[in-house]
Scaffold this motif. Structure first.
Motif, PDB file in Angstrom:
ATOM      1  N   GLU A  77       0.820  -1.211   0.000  1.00 32.77           N
ATOM      2  CA  GLU A  77       0.000   0.000   0.000  1.00 32.77           C
ATOM      3  C   GLU A  77       0.858   1.268   0.000  1.00 32.77           C
ATOM      4  O   GLU A  77       0.501   2.266  -0.639  1.00 32.77           O
ATOM      5  CB  GLU A  77      -0.939  -0.004   1.200  1.00 32.77           C
ATOM      6  N   GLN A  78       1.971   1.259   0.700  1.00 35.25           N
ATOM      7  CA  GLN A  78       2.816   2.455   0.755  1.00 35.25           C
ATOM      8  C   GLN A  78       3.273   2.861  -0.645  1.00 35.25           C
ATOM      9  O   GLN A  78       3.302   4.041  -0.986  1.00 35.25           O
ATOM     10  CB  GLN A  78       4.027   2.211   1.645  1.00 35.25           C
ATOM     11  N   HIS A  79       3.625   1.874  -1.454  1.00 41.10           N
ATOM     12  CA  HIS A  79       4.055   2.165  -2.823  1.00 41.10           C
ATOM     13  C   HIS A  79       2.912   2.757  -3.640  1.00 41.10           C
ATOM     14  O   HIS A  79       3.084   3.760  -4.338  1.00 41.10           O
ATOM     15  CB  HIS A  79       4.569   0.891  -3.490  1.00 41.10           C
ATOM     16  N   GLU A  81       0.273   4.332  -2.641  1.00 40.16           N
ATOM     17  CA  GLU A  81      -0.043   5.672  -2.148  1.00 40.16           C
ATOM     18  C   GLU A  81       0.978   6.699  -2.643  1.00 40.16           C
ATOM     19  O   GLU A  81       0.624   7.799  -3.075  1.00 40.16           O
ATOM     20  CB  GLU A  81      -0.069   5.658  -0.620  1.00 40.16           C
ATOM     21  N   GLY A  82       2.261   6.352  -2.583  1.00 43.71           N
ATOM     22  CA  GLY A  82       3.293   7.290  -2.989  1.00 43.71           C
ATOM     23  C   GLY A  82       3.248   7.622  -4.467  1.00 43.71           C
ATOM     24  O   GLY A  82       3.363   8.794  -4.860  1.00 43.71           O
ATOM     25  N   ASP A 221      12.087  -1.492   3.066  1.00 42.33           N
ATOM     26  CA  ASP A 221      10.778  -1.909   3.584  1.00 42.33           C
ATOM     27  C   ASP A 221      10.944  -3.293   4.190  1.00 42.33           C
ATOM     28  O   ASP A 221      12.022  -3.899   4.135  1.00 42.33           O
ATOM     29  CB  ASP A 221       9.749  -1.929   2.440  1.00 42.33           C
ATOM     30  N   ASN A 225       5.191  -6.544   4.896  1.00 42.72           N
ATOM     31  CA  ASN A 225       4.206  -5.461   4.772  1.00 42.72           C
ATOM     32  C   ASN A 225       3.269  -5.629   3.577  1.00 42.72           C
ATOM     33  O   ASN A 225       2.446  -4.734   3.316  1.00 42.72           O
ATOM     34  CB  ASN A 225       4.920  -4.113   4.672  1.00 42.72           C
ATOM     35  N   GLY A 255       7.354  -0.677  -0.387  1.00 46.03           N
ATOM     36  CA  GLY A 255       7.418   0.722  -0.011  1.00 46.03           C
ATOM     37  C   GLY A 255       8.835   1.266  -0.141  1.00 46.03           C
ATOM     38  O   GLY A 255       9.782   0.638   0.346  1.00 46.03           O
ATOM     39  N   GLU A 261       8.047   6.566  -6.472  1.00 47.58           N
ATOM     40  CA  GLU A 261       7.470   6.868  -5.165  1.00 47.58           C
ATOM     41  C   GLU A 261       8.156   8.083  -4.543  1.00 47.58           C
ATOM     42  O   GLU A 261       7.500   8.940  -3.937  1.00 47.58           O
ATOM     43  CB  GLU A 261       7.592   5.656  -4.249  1.00 47.58           C
ATOM     44  N   ARG A 265       6.299  11.682  -3.530  1.00 48.28           N
ATOM     45  CA  ARG A 265       6.304  12.217  -2.166  1.00 48.28           C
ATOM     46  C   ARG A 265       7.131  13.498  -2.043  1.00 48.28           C
ATOM     47  O   ARG A 265       6.777  14.405  -1.274  1.00 48.28           O
ATOM     48  CB  ARG A 265       6.845  11.168  -1.200  1.00 48.28           C
TER      49      ARG A 265
END
Length: 311
Positions: A77-79, A81-82, A221, A225, A255, A261, A265
């Motif tokens: 998810e972090q990837h 989102e970024g 990461d 995760n 991530g 990413e 950010r």
């Protein structure tokens, strides 16, 4: 157990890796042929190896040089989102509904220390740090419970990405095409699930994933995760169709596992796109390390592909 494929005297040669030595399987035996029972293949190689060679003396190939298919998922998810921030967007609701994937190019699979040319027409070249599962057996309409036993092993994966080509072609509402099919790095080793079992956590394993460019770490990461598990990925891929022995299923970028990413950010000044002369080093605890040098690709113009009635 850990297995490798290396460039032998008569072509690709598969073997079992033990303490920096490779115990070769019989000549002509490919890893894809023995994925259904790697422990037996490894035990046979230890008893009666075709040859024993130091790992340092061979050029490693992808563990599975000719996979039937390569699917790439998006499970971190972090990837998501970024990268979404590049488009002033958020993680779409549909991402949470099922493990989405696309098919990438099995003909573009390369080894863990092979040079990587910049794709034709690309000015925003990028890497993607992932871990792939390789299937030892297939099936159709598998349940999540059934899918677990399909996994023969795991290997480090880099889904190289021409971001400018990818973003442009996806405006047509199709998946990435030329933005993704120039190279996929696999290896150095294929590791059987039992070797990673002590690190089991969450949907994967509690092991560190790290990406560096020219010796400078740009992201890290934990493999654990992942928001979806590999059995979920395999079962979803098999819905209404088949998965087969040798299929490669990538986790998607972890991530911090790509430049896109960072750009999303921190802006495009956070890091320059990859260029000839750069070296990308990716590592995952327990799975080894890839070291890839970026080299010049061919020049290309897109004008010849323009629709004939366009102005």
């Amino acid at each position: 157990m850990q297995f490798v494929t290396y460039a032998g005297r008569s072509g690709d040669q598969a073997g079992l890796l033990v303490d920096d030595e490779v115990f070769a399987l019989p000549p002509g035996a490919r890893l894809v042929d023995v994925l259904g029972d790697l422990p037996a293949a490894g035990a046979a190689a230890m008893r009666d190896p075709a040859e024993v060679v130091p790992l340092s003396s061979v050029r490693l190939r992808p563990p599975i040089p000719d996979p039937p298919t390569v699917r790439d998922f998006m499970t971190f998810e972090q990837h998501i989102e970024g990268v979404a921030k590049l488009l002033d967007a958020a993680v779409p609701d549909q991402w949470y509904a099922a493990p989405a994937f696309y098919f990438t190019n099995p003909y573009a699979v390369i080894g863990p220390e092979d040079d990587v040319p910049v794709p034709p027409g690309c000015t925003m070249f990028d890497f993607e740090l992932e871990v792939a599962a390789v299937l030892g057996r297939g099936g159709r309409d598998l349940t999540v419970e059934e899918a677990e036993s399909c996994i023969a092993g795991y290997t480090l994966m880099n889904d190289w990405s021409a971001r400018d080509l990818q973003f442009a072609e996806m405006e047509v509402r199709l998946g990435p095409v030329k933005g993704k099919d120039s190279a996929t790095t696999l290896g150095p080793v294929l590791v059987t699930p039992d070797e990673l079992a002590p690190y089991r956590a969450g949907n994967a394993f509690d092991l560190t994933m790290t990406a560096a460019v020219n010796g400078l770490t740009v992201g890290a990461d934990r493999w654990s995760n992942m928001a979806f598990s590999y059995p979920q990925m395999i079962a979803y891929a098999s819905r209404g169709t088949e998965v087969r022995r040798g299929d490669v299923l990538g986790s998607g970028t972890c991530g911090g596992g790509c430049l896109a990413e960072l750009w999303g950010r921190l802006g495009f000044d956070a890091h320059a796109p990859l260029a000839p002369g750069d070296t990308v080093t990716l590592g995952v605890d327990g799975l080894g390390m890839q070291r890839s040098r970026i080299v010049q690709g061919i020049d290309a113009e897109l004008d010849e592909f323009r629709a004939r009635d366009s102005t």
